[in-house]
Enzyme design. Structure first.
Site, PDB file in Angstrom:
ATOM      1  N   HIS A  39      21.394  26.826  70.305  1.00 52.78           N
ATOM      2  CA  HIS A  39      23.036  26.961  70.281  1.00 52.78           C
ATOM      3  C   HIS A  39      23.866  25.676  70.537  1.00 52.78           C
ATOM      4  CE1 HIS A  39      22.913  31.268  69.596  1.00 52.78           C
ATOM      5  NE2 HIS A  39      22.423  31.527  70.850  1.00 52.78           N
ATOM      6  N   CYS A  96      24.569  24.654  65.877  1.00 52.02           N
ATOM      7  CA  CYS A  96      26.056  24.708  65.237  1.00 52.02           C
ATOM      8  C   CYS A  96      26.565  23.286  65.843  1.00 52.02           C
ATOM      9  CB  CYS A  96      26.822  25.614  65.597  1.00 52.02           C
ATOM     10  SG  CYS A  96      26.253  27.180  65.190  1.00 52.02           S
TER      11      CYS A  96
END
Length: 235
Positions: A39, A96
């Site tokens: 993440h 991301c």
């Protein structure tokens, strides 16, 4: 998350120690690789205000709720700035908001012409973001304002995989001597082809998945500018 050995669980402290170990005692001729698949996110740059978009990028360790995130400023200071002349670092960041996660001075942008050109992202920073003579290159999953996803559409056995990791391995293995420019183009083509895969059924979720993948374009940043269509990629 399934790792049982305490020193191998991707906690903030373990990731920090691994980054420090990576560059420790490196010498000319060494080639270093840092791969992160997990993440990533952004937050407003409250401190040194060195970001063009005003936001710091960061990685999420598994214990981020208690230990906090790892900022791009720290990653740059730990594995980029110490690199001596003759040492090469490649970072592959499948997360991301990852285009500038190493805070490298130069970002390669895809223009409407279909070709890449370098943008100077270091000019606003009062802190030096380059190396100590070595070369640092980062290949990341998407732009700082984009998200990346895991999907089963890229695997043959219904295994969830990161689009960047899959497309990077496919491009690097299938074409020995590939240039950085060709590597980016091949990765982009692989990711875009997911949109037309027949195993993505119709419906709102599938439509969202196609839209996200279609806009998820691998990014290249570097500590120095170079001709990406002539320089060969090599780890």
């Amino acid at each position: 998350e399934e790792e049982s050995h305490p020193s191998l669980v991707p906690t903030k402290n373990n990731i920090r120690q691994a980054l420090q170990w990576l560059v420790q005692d490196c010498r000319p001729g060494d080639s270093l690789v840092f791969h992160f698949s997990g993440h990533g996110s952004q937050r407003r740059d409250y401190y040194n205000r060195d970001e063009i978009d005003g936001r710091d990028e960061m990685l999420w360790p598994v214990d981020h709720q208690t230990a906090g995130m790892i900022l791009d400023d720290e990653i740059n200071a730990t594995i980029v700035r110490p690199l001596p002349r003759g040492v090469k670092l490649h970072a592959v960041i499948d997360a991301c908001h990852s285009a500038t996660l190493l805070d490298l001075p130069y970002l390669c942008r895809l223009k409407r012409s279909g070709f890449y050109t370098w943008e100077d992202h270091g000019r606003r920073s009062a802190t030096y973001k380059g190396t100590s003579g070595g070369l640092a290159v980062c290949i990341s999953a998407c732009g700082d304002q984009q998200i990346s996803i895991d999907t089963t559409a890229l695997s043959r056995n219904n295994t969830s995989t990161g689009a960047l990791t899959y497309s990077f391995i496919q491009a690097a293995q299938s074409e020995p001597g590939i240039t950085y420019g060709r590597l980016l183009n091949s990765m982009n083509e692989t990711v875009r082809n997911v949109k037309s895969r027949s195993d993505l059924t119709n419906g709102p979720i599938s439509s969202l998945l196609r839209n996200v993948i279609h806009r998820e374009l691998p990014q290249l940043s570097s500590s120095e500018k170079f001709e990406i269509y002539s320089r060969q990629f090599a780890l």
